[in-house]
Design a protein around this motif. Structure first.
Motif, PDB file in Angstrom:
ATOM      1  N   ASN A 144     -16.987  56.860 -24.036  1.00  0.00           N
ATOM      2  CA  ASN A 144     -17.335  57.752 -25.150  1.00  0.00           C
ATOM      3  C   ASN A 144     -18.294  58.859 -24.744  1.00  0.00           C
ATOM      4  O   ASN A 144     -18.167  60.006 -25.165  1.00  0.00           O
ATOM      5  N   ASN A 145     -19.264  58.515 -23.905  1.00  0.00           N
ATOM      6  CA  ASN A 145     -20.309  59.475 -23.540  1.00  0.00           C
ATOM      7  C   ASN A 145     -20.222  59.926 -22.088  1.00  0.00           C
ATOM      8  O   ASN A 145     -21.148  60.569 -21.586  1.00  0.00           O
ATOM      9  N   LEU A 146     -19.118  59.603 -21.420  1.00  0.00           N
ATOM     10  CA  LEU A 146     -18.959  60.039 -20.036  1.00  0.00           C
ATOM     11  C   LEU A 146     -18.687  61.539 -19.981  1.00  0.00           C
ATOM     12  O   LEU A 146     -17.884  62.071 -20.749  1.00  0.00           O
ATOM     13  N   GLU A 147     -19.360  62.236 -19.068  1.00  0.00           N
ATOM     14  CA  GLU A 147     -19.080  63.647 -18.852  1.00  0.00           C
ATOM     15  C   GLU A 147     -17.671  63.809 -18.273  1.00  0.00           C
ATOM     16  O   GLU A 147     -17.148  62.915 -17.609  1.00  0.00           O
ATOM     17  N   ALA A 148     -17.079  64.964 -18.536  1.00  0.00           N
ATOM     18  CA  ALA A 148     -15.717  65.214 -18.054  1.00  0.00           C
ATOM     19  C   ALA A 148     -15.608  65.041 -16.543  1.00  0.00           C
ATOM     20  O   ALA A 148     -14.635  64.481 -16.029  1.00  0.00           O
ATOM     21  N   LYS A 149     -16.626  65.493 -15.822  1.00  0.00           N
ATOM     22  CA  LYS A 149     -16.594  65.427 -14.358  1.00  0.00           C
ATOM     23  C   LYS A 149     -16.685  64.003 -13.824  1.00  0.00           C
ATOM     24  O   LYS A 149     -16.399  63.756 -12.656  1.00  0.00           O
ATOM     25  N   GLU A 150     -17.062  63.059 -14.694  1.00  0.00           N
ATOM     26  CA  GLU A 150     -17.181  61.661 -14.277  1.00  0.00           C
ATOM     27  C   GLU A 150     -15.926  60.851 -14.568  1.00  0.00           C
ATOM     28  O   GLU A 150     -15.890  59.652 -14.277  1.00  0.00           O
ATOM     29  N   ARG A 151     -14.893  61.473 -15.094  1.00  0.00           N
ATOM     30  CA  ARG A 151     -13.738  60.717 -15.577  1.00  0.00           C
ATOM     31  C   ARG A 151     -12.576  60.660 -14.594  1.00  0.00           C
ATOM     32  O   ARG A 151     -11.566  60.005 -14.860  1.00  0.00           O
ATOM     33  N   ASN A 152     -12.658  61.368 -13.491  1.00  0.00           N
ATOM     34  CA  ASN A 152     -11.617  61.358 -12.461  1.00  0.00           C
ATOM     35  C   ASN A 152     -10.260  61.781 -13.029  1.00  0.00           C
ATOM     36  O   ASN A 152      -9.258  61.095 -12.876  1.00  0.00           O
ATOM     37  N   ILE A 153     -10.281  62.923 -13.718  1.00  0.00           N
ATOM     38  CA  ILE A 153      -9.050  63.448 -14.301  1.00  0.00           C
ATOM     39  C   ILE A 153      -8.762  64.838 -13.747  1.00  0.00           C
ATOM     40  O   ILE A 153      -9.660  65.536 -13.263  1.00  0.00           O
ATOM     41  N   SER A 154      -7.491  65.217 -13.809  1.00  0.00           N
ATOM     42  CA  SER A 154      -7.100  66.614 -13.565  1.00  0.00           C
ATOM     43  C   SER A 154      -6.226  67.032 -14.731  1.00  0.00           C
ATOM     44  O   SER A 154      -5.522  66.215 -15.320  1.00  0.00           O
ATOM     45  N   MET A 155      -6.259  68.324 -15.059  1.00  0.00           N
ATOM     46  CA  MET A 155      -5.601  68.775 -16.273  1.00  0.00           C
ATOM     47  C   MET A 155      -4.905  70.113 -16.041  1.00  0.00           C
ATOM     48  O   MET A 155      -5.431  70.992 -15.364  1.00  0.00           O
ATOM     49  N   VAL A 156      -3.720  70.240 -16.626  1.00  0.00           N
ATOM     50  CA  VAL A 156      -2.971  71.492 -16.589  1.00  0.00           C
ATOM     51  C   VAL A 156      -2.772  71.950 -18.029  1.00  0.00           C
ATOM     52  O   VAL A 156      -2.232  71.209 -18.857  1.00  0.00           O
ATOM     53  N   ASP A 198      -7.050  59.780 -10.845  1.00  0.00           N
ATOM     54  CA  ASP A 198      -6.344  58.662 -11.469  1.00  0.00           C
ATOM     55  C   ASP A 198      -5.501  59.112 -12.648  1.00  0.00           C
ATOM     56  O   ASP A 198      -4.462  58.523 -12.930  1.00  0.00           O
ATOM     57  N   TYR A 199      -5.977  60.164 -13.344  1.00  0.00           N
ATOM     58  CA  TYR A 199      -5.339  60.571 -14.593  1.00  0.00           C
ATOM     59  C   TYR A 199      -4.926  62.043 -14.501  1.00  0.00           C
ATOM     60  O   TYR A 199      -5.738  62.916 -14.216  1.00  0.00           O
ATOM     61  N   PHE A 200      -3.651  62.294 -14.766  1.00  0.00           N
ATOM     62  CA  PHE A 200      -3.055  63.626 -14.658  1.00  0.00           C
ATOM     63  C   PHE A 200      -2.620  64.046 -16.056  1.00  0.00           C
ATOM     64  O   PHE A 200      -1.655  63.493 -16.606  1.00  0.00           O
ATOM     65  N   LEU A 201      -3.340  65.000 -16.657  1.00  0.00           N
ATOM     66  CA  LEU A 201      -3.130  65.371 -18.051  1.00  0.00           C
ATOM     67  C   LEU A 201      -2.479  66.742 -18.143  1.00  0.00           C
ATOM     68  O   LEU A 201      -2.947  67.694 -17.513  1.00  0.00           O
ATOM     69  N   ARG A 224       3.699  80.552 -11.052  1.00  0.00           N
ATOM     70  CA  ARG A 224       2.330  80.322 -11.517  1.00  0.00           C
ATOM     71  C   ARG A 224       2.175  78.904 -12.055  1.00  0.00           C
ATOM     72  O   ARG A 224       1.153  78.249 -11.831  1.00  0.00           O
ATOM     73  N   GLN A 225       3.191  78.456 -12.764  1.00  0.00           N
ATOM     74  CA  GLN A 225       3.148  77.097 -13.293  1.00  0.00           C
ATOM     75  C   GLN A 225       3.061  76.072 -12.157  1.00  0.00           C
ATOM     76  O   GLN A 225       2.313  75.096 -12.227  1.00  0.00           O
ATOM     77  N   ARG A 226       3.809  76.306 -11.093  1.00  0.00           N
ATOM     78  CA  ARG A 226       3.765  75.385  -9.953  1.00  0.00           C
ATOM     79  C   ARG A 226       2.414  75.419  -9.254  1.00  0.00           C
ATOM     80  O   ARG A 226       1.927  74.392  -8.767  1.00  0.00           O
ATOM     81  N   VAL A 227       1.787  76.589  -9.193  1.00  0.00           N
ATOM     82  CA  VAL A 227       0.451  76.687  -8.595  1.00  0.00           C
ATOM     83  C   VAL A 227      -0.557  75.889  -9.419  1.00  0.00           C
ATOM     84  O   VAL A 227      -1.404  75.168  -8.877  1.00  0.00           O
ATOM     85  N   ALA A 228      -0.457  75.998 -10.747  1.00  0.00           N
ATOM     86  CA  ALA A 228      -1.366  75.240 -11.616  1.00  0.00           C
ATOM     87  C   ALA A 228      -1.172  73.741 -11.421  1.00  0.00           C
ATOM     88  O   ALA A 228      -2.149  72.964 -11.382  1.00  0.00           O
ATOM     89  N   LEU A 229       0.074  73.306 -11.276  1.00  0.00           N
ATOM     90  CA  LEU A 229       0.342  71.893 -11.020  1.00  0.00           C
ATOM     91  C   LEU A 229      -0.222  71.471  -9.663  1.00  0.00           C
ATOM     92  O   LEU A 229      -0.814  70.392  -9.531  1.00  0.00           O
ATOM     93  N   ALA A 230      -0.033  72.319  -8.664  1.00  0.00           N
ATOM     94  CA  ALA A 230      -0.537  72.005  -7.319  1.00  0.00           C
ATOM     95  C   ALA A 230      -2.058  71.894  -7.325  1.00  0.00           C
ATOM     96  O   ALA A 230      -2.634  71.013  -6.677  1.00  0.00           O
ATOM     97  N   ARG A 231      -2.724  72.797  -8.047  1.00  0.00           N
ATOM     98  CA  ARG A 231      -4.189  72.770  -8.130  1.00  0.00           C
ATOM     99  C   ARG A 231      -4.677  71.449  -8.712  1.00  0.00           C
ATOM    100  O   ARG A 231      -5.699  70.897  -8.271  1.00  0.00           O
ATOM    101  N   ALA A 232      -3.954  70.936  -9.707  1.00  0.00           N
ATOM    102  CA  ALA A 232      -4.324  69.648 -10.286  1.00  0.00           C
ATOM    103  C   ALA A 232      -3.953  68.499  -9.356  1.00  0.00           C
ATOM    104  O   ALA A 232      -4.692  67.518  -9.225  1.00  0.00           O
ATOM    105  N   LEU A 233      -2.827  68.643  -8.675  1.00  0.00           N
ATOM    106  CA  LEU A 233      -2.320  67.570  -7.826  1.00  0.00           C
ATOM    107  C   LEU A 233      -3.228  67.273  -6.645  1.00  0.00           C
ATOM    108  O   LEU A 233      -3.447  66.107  -6.288  1.00  0.00           O
TER     109      LEU A 233
END
Length: 360
Positions: free
Chosen positions: A70-82, A155-158, A141-150
């Protein structure tokens, strides 16, 4: 286990009486490819933003990787987002855009290069790494955004409607690539869309939301063939399932005065159904068109889809549709009477008041 668990999660905004999320209970399994689907304003993007730490929770609990988040900062959640808007840095090359996040997190240069090359190869960007975003097509551009997240290897790909800016052909190709990426890396992939075709083709499981509540969470097959309620039946499919009021008499089902044959399971269910009306659900492609056998209706309108024909008809003042793949379209005419029979194994029955599937 790195599951994502929502426990009675509510989200509301001050001054707004309606909750964006209304006691959401949902478990997303580690490594699952899950799609959040629903109409605008249903809460799907809010759910994704809560996982990402970009939106807080009004009440309830969010658990990530067995930890209260609930109170975890975004940078602590091990996520990537597109996002829908790819938000690439215009002054950076493709390679710099992809690797920038790794550099600011001080990943060793050798590791950055290895991840970059892997992403460039996976998303077929090897010949574009020195170009700037202005020199790329929308699909690139869409593929670059995916690659940046990849390359973050989280653990979590949003993904929040990442394909909505692409044309139909590019979307088809991108859907395939997303599935291949997930099958290669097995991260937990959560995809938000309002497009049911994307949901059906990408998701291993679909969570259908409406007004902040889960309407159904199941495989694409079950959501299409065994909808839990009328909302699900009507939201999925194009054209959607016909929902027709029918009469129950002496434990049999009647439509327009004609008895409708049901499967043994539904016949048995009607024996304990106490009401005199029920909703009959049947998908357009599961209606057979006959010349002189079955339910008589008049063709109100014809719609040619190329490989099949939609025949619109009225019952009780409401319009419904049947589909035929009969290539001799000339034999059907507006205002002509035809007869319909229903595939008894494909019929769903819904309670007239609750709109829940009687088999659920």
């Amino acid at each position: 286990m790195k599951d994502i668990v929502f426990k009675n999660v509510c989200k509301s905004y001050p001054g707004n009486k309606n909750m964006v999320l209304d006691h959401l209970n949902l478990t997303i399994k580690s490594g699952e490819r899950l799609v959040l689907l629903g109409p605008s304003g249903c809460g799907k993007s809010t759910t994704l933003r809560i996982i990402a730490g970009l939106s807080d929770i009004t009440s309830g609990q969010l658990i990530l990787n067995q930890q209260m988040a609930n109170n975890l900062e975004a940078k602590e959640r091990n996520i990537s987002m597109v996002f829908q808007n790819y938000a690439l840095y215009p002054h950076m090359t493709v390679a710099e855009n992809i690797s920038y996040g790794l550099k600011i997190n001080k990943v060793p240069k050798e590791e950055i290069q290895a991840r970059l090359q892997d992403a460039l190869t996976t998303l077929q960007l090897e010949d574009l790494e020195d170009r700037k975003p202005k020199d790329l097509s929308g699909g690139q551009r869409q593929r670059v955004a995916l690659a940046r997240a990849l390359v973050k290897k989280t653990d979590y790909f949003l993904l929040d409607e990442p394909l909505s800016n692409l044309d139909a052909q590019l979307r088809l190709h991108a859907r395939k690539e997303l599935v291949k990426i997930h099958e290669k890396y097995h991260m937990t992939l959560i995809y938000v869309t309002h497009d049911q075709v994307e949901a059906m083709t990408i998701g291993q499981r679909i969570v259908l939301l409406n007004q902040g509540k889960v309407q159904m969470a199941d495989t694409p097959y079950n959501i299409y063939n065994h909808p839990k309620n009328v909302f699900t039946a009507k939201f999925i499919g194009s054209p959607s399932m016909n929902i027709i009021p029918a009469q129950v008499k002496n434990q049999d089902l009647y439509l327009g005065g004609q008895k409708i044959d049901l499967s043994p399971q539904l016949t048995q269910r009607l024996k304990t159904y106490p009401k005199k009306q029920v909703y009959l659900g049947i998908r357009p492609e599961h209606i057979q068109i006959k010349k002189n056998k079955g339910l008589p209706v008049e063709i109100n309108y014809l719609e040619d889809y190329g490989n099949h024909l939609g025949l619109y008809f009225k019952l009780g003042g409401q319009e419904y549709v049947a589909m035929t793949r009969d290539q001799d379209y000339s034999r059907f005419k507006e205002k002509e009477e035809i007869h319909l029979t229903f595939d008894m194994e494909k019929i769903s029955l819904f309670d007239i008041d609750t709109e829940e599937n009687l088999e659920a």
